[in-house]
Design a protein around this motif. Structure first.
Motif, mmCIF file in Angstrom:
data_model
loop_
_atom_site.group_PDB
_atom_site.id
_atom_site.type_symbol
_atom_site.label_atom_id
_atom_site.label_comp_id
_atom_site.label_asym_id
_atom_site.label_seq_id
_atom_site.Cartn_x
_atom_site.Cartn_y
_atom_site.Cartn_z
ATOM 1 N N ILE A 3 -19.434 -11.317 8.736
ATOM 2 C CA ILE A 3 -18.869 -10.336 9.777
ATOM 3 C C ILE A 3 -19.226 -9.084 9.559
ATOM 4 N N TYR A 4 -20.146 -8.241 10.458
ATOM 5 C CA TYR A 4 -20.514 -6.994 10.290
ATOM 6 C C TYR A 4 -19.742 -6.080 11.323
ATOM 7 N N PHE A 5 -19.477 -4.829 11.340
ATOM 8 C CA PHE A 5 -18.879 -4.037 12.328
ATOM 9 C C PHE A 5 -19.542 -2.985 12.474
ATOM 10 N N SER A 6 -19.581 -2.544 13.932
ATOM 11 C CA SER A 6 -20.236 -1.251 14.192
ATOM 12 C C SER A 6 -19.752 -0.144 13.552
ATOM 13 N N ALA A 7 -20.475 0.986 13.557
ATOM 14 C CA ALA A 7 -19.981 2.123 12.904
ATOM 15 C C ALA A 7 -19.126 3.070 13.823
ATOM 16 N N PHE A 55 -10.539 7.036 15.003
ATOM 17 C CA PHE A 55 -11.013 5.684 14.551
ATOM 18 C C PHE A 55 -12.062 5.907 13.447
ATOM 19 N N GLU A 56 -12.978 6.916 13.466
ATOM 20 C CA GLU A 56 -13.847 7.208 12.714
ATOM 21 C C GLU A 56 -13.273 7.298 11.123
ATOM 22 N N ILE A 57 -12.230 8.071 11.153
ATOM 23 C CA ILE A 57 -11.701 8.373 9.917
ATOM 24 C C ILE A 57 -11.046 7.174 9.181
ATOM 25 N N HIS A 58 -10.438 6.398 10.079
ATOM 26 C CA HIS A 58 -9.905 5.175 9.492
ATOM 27 C C HIS A 58 -10.439 3.824 9.827
ATOM 28 N N HIS A 59 -11.738 4.057 9.964
ATOM 29 C CA HIS A 59 -12.490 2.784 10.399
ATOM 30 C C HIS A 59 -12.381 1.637 9.407
ATOM 31 N N GLU A 60 -12.318 2.076 8.061
ATOM 32 C CA GLU A 60 -12.239 0.770 6.996
ATOM 33 C C GLU A 60 -10.871 0.126 7.416
ATOM 34 N N GLU A 61 -9.673 0.696 7.502
ATOM 35 C CA GLU A 61 -8.532 0.066 7.765
ATOM 36 C C GLU A 61 -8.328 -0.813 9.074
ATOM 37 N N ILE A 62 -9.156 -0.064 10.154
ATOM 38 C CA ILE A 62 -9.124 -0.758 11.223
ATOM 39 C C ILE A 62 -9.842 -1.979 11.313
ATOM 40 N N VAL A 63 -11.289 -1.887 10.571
ATOM 41 C CA VAL A 63 -12.026 -3.067 10.699
ATOM 42 C C VAL A 63 -11.369 -4.417 9.877
ATOM 43 N N THR A 64 -10.827 -3.749 8.766
ATOM 44 C CA THR A 64 -10.161 -4.933 8.142
ATOM 45 C C THR A 64 -9.102 -5.741 8.612
ATOM 46 N N ALA A 65 -8.119 -4.944 9.573
ATOM 47 C CA ALA A 65 -7.165 -5.562 10.354
ATOM 48 C C ALA A 65 -7.917 -6.581 11.603
ATOM 49 N N ALA A 66 -9.153 -6.024 11.968
ATOM 50 C CA ALA A 66 -9.879 -6.852 12.805
ATOM 51 C C ALA A 66 -10.455 -8.220 12.058
ATOM 52 N N GLU A 67 -11.057 -7.876 10.905
ATOM 53 C CA GLU A 67 -11.567 -9.076 10.294
ATOM 54 C C GLU A 67 -10.583 -10.140 10.060
ATOM 55 N N PRO A 77 -11.374 -10.618 23.524
ATOM 56 C CA PRO A 77 -11.605 -9.597 22.407
ATOM 57 C C PRO A 77 -10.369 -9.695 21.474
ATOM 58 N N ILE A 78 -10.834 -9.117 20.373
ATOM 59 C CA ILE A 78 -9.583 -8.958 19.395
ATOM 60 C C ILE A 78 -8.962 -7.643 19.582
ATOM 61 N N LEU A 79 -7.658 -7.781 19.815
ATOM 62 C CA LEU A 79 -6.878 -6.672 20.046
ATOM 63 C C LEU A 79 -6.025 -6.254 18.851
ATOM 64 N N LEU A 80 -6.088 -5.195 18.457
ATOM 65 C CA LEU A 80 -5.360 -4.661 17.303
ATOM 66 C C LEU A 80 -4.321 -3.459 18.014
ATOM 67 N N THR A 81 -2.924 -3.830 17.652
ATOM 68 C CA THR A 81 -1.930 -2.985 18.167
ATOM 69 C C THR A 81 -1.092 -2.388 17.119
ATOM 70 N N SER A 82 -0.267 -1.562 17.346
ATOM 71 C CA SER A 82 0.739 -1.042 16.218
ATOM 72 C C SER A 82 1.226 -2.052 15.430
ATOM 73 N N ALA A 83 1.604 -3.321 15.563
ATOM 74 C CA ALA A 83 2.017 -4.249 14.788
ATOM 75 C C ALA A 83 0.974 -4.771 13.791
ATOM 76 N N ASP A 84 -0.285 -4.534 14.018
ATOM 77 C CA ASP A 84 -1.212 -4.923 13.107
ATOM 78 C C ASP A 84 -1.457 -4.047 11.867
ATOM 79 N N PHE A 85 -0.574 -3.086 11.762
ATOM 80 C CA PHE A 85 -0.906 -1.798 10.755
ATOM 81 C C PHE A 85 0.604 -1.739 10.161
#
Length: 85
Positions: A3-7, A55-67, A77-85
């Motif tokens: 799994i790789y994520f766009s920057a 999104f850019e500043i917190h990229h790592e935390e966001i993509v970890t939740a998506a992964e 599509p993978i949907l991340l909401t407040s419940a995922d953080f």
């Protein structure tokens, strides 16, 4: 599974969140972190640029939740909401 994520991500006005792409074994998977999650957990204030910046500043935390959701088999599509953080 590789799994790789766009920057970067871009604000999607139709879906009210920042869209980004994961490549899962070479196949693109659309992901979205909601506007609400960006505001509640990552201090986005308003406007597309501010949400994209959060999104850019917190990229790592966001993509970890998506992964995590990808590995659990959530549909695209993978949907991340407040419940995922």
């Amino acid at each position: 599974m590789n799994i790789y994520f766009s920057a970067g991500g871009r604000f999607d006005f139709d879906r009210n969140g920042v869209m980004f792409v994961a490549l899962v074994d070479g196949q693109p998977i659309q992901c979205l972190v909601s506007e609400e999650a960006l505001q509640n957990h990552f201090d986005a204030m308003g406007g597309a640029d501010d949400h994209e910046h959060a999104f850019e500043i917190h990229h790592e935390e966001i993509v970890t939740a998506a992964e995590s959701k990808i590995l659990q088999g959530y549909p695209e599509p993978i949907l991340l909401t407040s419940a995922d953080f």
